[in-house]
Scaffold this motif. Structure first.
Motif, PDB file in Angstrom:
ATOM      1  N   GLU A 247       0.803  -1.222   0.000  1.00  0.00           N
ATOM      2  CA  GLU A 247       0.000   0.000   0.000  1.00  0.00           C
ATOM      3  C   GLU A 247       0.838   1.275   0.000  1.00  0.00           C
ATOM      4  O   GLU A 247       0.267   2.374  -0.017  1.00  0.00           O
ATOM      5  N   LEU A 248       2.150   1.165   0.045  1.00  0.00           N
ATOM      6  CA  LEU A 248       2.991   2.350   0.215  1.00  0.00           C
ATOM      7  C   LEU A 248       2.634   3.452  -0.774  1.00  0.00           C
ATOM      8  O   LEU A 248       2.369   4.603  -0.386  1.00  0.00           O
ATOM      9  N   GLU A 249       2.619   3.132  -2.059  1.00  0.00           N
ATOM     10  CA  GLU A 249       2.357   4.160  -3.080  1.00  0.00           C
ATOM     11  C   GLU A 249       0.943   4.737  -2.971  1.00  0.00           C
ATOM     12  O   GLU A 249       0.744   5.949  -3.127  1.00  0.00           O
ATOM     13  N   SER A 250      -0.035   3.887  -2.677  1.00  0.00           N
ATOM     14  CA  SER A 250      -1.416   4.385  -2.587  1.00  0.00           C
ATOM     15  C   SER A 250      -1.616   5.256  -1.349  1.00  0.00           C
ATOM     16  O   SER A 250      -2.378   6.232  -1.384  1.00  0.00           O
ATOM     17  N   ILE A 251      -0.935   4.929  -0.249  1.00  0.00           N
ATOM     18  CA  ILE A 251      -1.002   5.778   0.944  1.00  0.00           C
ATOM     19  C   ILE A 251      -0.418   7.149   0.649  1.00  0.00           C
ATOM     20  O   ILE A 251      -1.013   8.190   0.982  1.00  0.00           O
ATOM     21  N   LEU A 252       0.737   7.184   0.007  1.00  0.00           N
ATOM     22  CA  LEU A 252       1.386   8.455  -0.303  1.00  0.00           C
ATOM     23  C   LEU A 252       0.540   9.289  -1.264  1.00  0.00           C
ATOM     24  O   LEU A 252       0.416  10.507  -1.109  1.00  0.00           O
ATOM     25  N   ALA A 253      -0.070   8.635  -2.247  1.00  0.00           N
ATOM     26  CA  ALA A 253      -0.912   9.358  -3.207  1.00  0.00           C
ATOM     27  C   ALA A 253      -2.141   9.935  -2.518  1.00  0.00           C
ATOM     28  O   ALA A 253      -2.520  11.094  -2.765  1.00  0.00           O
ATOM     29  N   LYS A 334       7.479  11.214  -8.041  1.00  0.00           N
ATOM     30  CA  LYS A 334       6.330  11.245  -8.947  1.00  0.00           C
ATOM     31  C   LYS A 334       5.211  12.124  -8.405  1.00  0.00           C
ATOM     32  O   LYS A 334       4.539  12.840  -9.161  1.00  0.00           O
ATOM     33  N   LEU A 335       5.008  12.094  -7.089  1.00  0.00           N
ATOM     34  CA  LEU A 335       3.901  12.811  -6.464  1.00  0.00           C
ATOM     35  C   LEU A 335       4.248  14.255  -6.094  1.00  0.00           C
ATOM     36  O   LEU A 335       3.372  15.024  -5.698  1.00  0.00           O
TER      37      LEU A 335
END
Length: 362
Positions: A247-253, A334-335
């Protein structure tokens, strides 16, 4: 509740994180529950109530010299935390007061009623060197007991009077009670807030952090704080191999979309009694993947459950840890997160006048 051996059969208390009252490492004797064969049905568990215990503190500001932590002083208004996060690295602190890092940690909560008065005394000391005070470094300053005791609120009011900068880490939407105050402090560059977002999965959250705000509520808190001008960060922590690391990327997004401009992550830490408590929790909730989770943990900790070396305790070592670090760096780039470093203003610090002070002639 008696201290128990981690090998004892677990009996889960609704709304609690730990599966037992594991004995602290300083306890010389432990008890183990065994069946004598006569009783075929276990008696139902009594409801485990939270006990608030006043603690007479002599000082309130703790100094930090750990090179991997971004603060030099901190305040913890509470010892123990009702949130019940099974992975909490602060659990072992209850062993120092002869209580269990297990269920005792989340049900016997110490509070410091004189915290604000002690802080004022410390800030008025001749020679006090102002630097940001970190709150939420050990236990959550906005855990449920804060709603009644309002100790964190009193501390913030004292800091505002002195123009003392503060950073806060929390999982609780109770922080929104103090939003007007934090917004005023932020206007003077005196406050920053990080919201810990461990998972976006409500079912995992309920097992992992039973008495915390849900993922959506934490993101709403981020949005409200950032919308009011309070600099905010998201802390994706802890990242647990084969449990929530995907979930790392989805949490950051999600955090970026809620207004966070900063982000960080921490790999699961299992110091002292936390390791057997976490293993017991895994066996109860995720038995089919427990061995895989712990294998990846040990691969990231030099073959052990935990390595406390300052150079790597936050991020770990090995292939899995390196991949997680690389994913984080790619995601924040990216974010557009962490584009600029935030720093609070210590130059405004001034002890306010009090009765009997000598007034300046100039």
């Amino acid at each position: 509740m008696a201290n128990e051996d981690p090998a004892s059969p677990a009996r889960l208390h609704k709304g609690r994180g730990a599966a037992s009252n594991l004995a602290g490492r300083f306890v010389p004797h432990v008890s183990t529950r065994e069946s004598d064969g006569w009783q075929t049905e276990e008696e139902p568990l009594e409801r485990l109530l939270t006990e608030a215990i006043a603690e007479k503190a002599k000082t309130i500001i703790s100094s930090n010299r750990s090179p991997d932590l971004p603060f030099s002083q901190s305040i913890n208004a509470y010892r123990g935390c009702e949130h019940g996060c099974i992975y909490c690295f602060s659990r072992p602190s209850h062993a120092y007061v002869d209580l269990s890092p297990g269920l005792d940690f989340e049900s016997k909560i110490f509070f410091k009623p004189d915290a604000a008065a002690l802080l004022e005394k410390a800030l008025r000391k001749r020679g006090y060197q102002c630097s940001p005070i970190a709150m939420g470094t050990n236990t959550d300053p906005y855990q449920p007991l804060e709603k009644e005791k309002r100790i964190t609120r009193a501390l913030l009011e004292t800091m505002q009077r002195f123009n003392q900068p503060v950073t806060i880490v929390t999982k609780s939407q109770l922080i929104l009670r103090d939003l007007p105050l934090l917004a005023e402090m932020a206007q003077d560059n005196l406050a920053q807030v990080a919201i810990s977002v461990t998972t976006l999965d409500n079912d995992l959250k309920r097992k992992l952090e039973p008495r915390t705000a849900g993922p959506a509520a934490r993101l709403r808190a981020l949005e409200a704080l950032s919308g009011a001008g309070v600099p905010t960060a998201a802390l994706a922590a802890p990242m647990i191999p084969a449990l929530n690391d995907s979930e790392l990327e989805s949490i950051l997004a999600a955090a970026r979309d809620a207004g966070a401009s900063q982000a960080n992550y921490i790999l699961l830490r299992l110091p002292h009694e936390v390791a057997p408590l976490f293993r017991q929790w895994l066996a109860e909730h995720y038995p089919e993947r427990a061995a895989h989770v712990m294998s990846l943990v040990q691969q990231s900790r030099g073959g052990r459950d935990y390595d406390s070396d300052f150079s790597q305790r936050q991020s770990g070592t090995g292939v899995f840890a390196q991949l997680l670090q690389r994913r984080f760096r790619v995601a924040i780039e990216k974010l557009g997160l962490n584009r600029r470093r935030l720093s609070l203003d210590c130059s405004r610090f001034r002890p306010p006048p009090q009765s009997g002070d000598q007034q300046s002639l100039f």
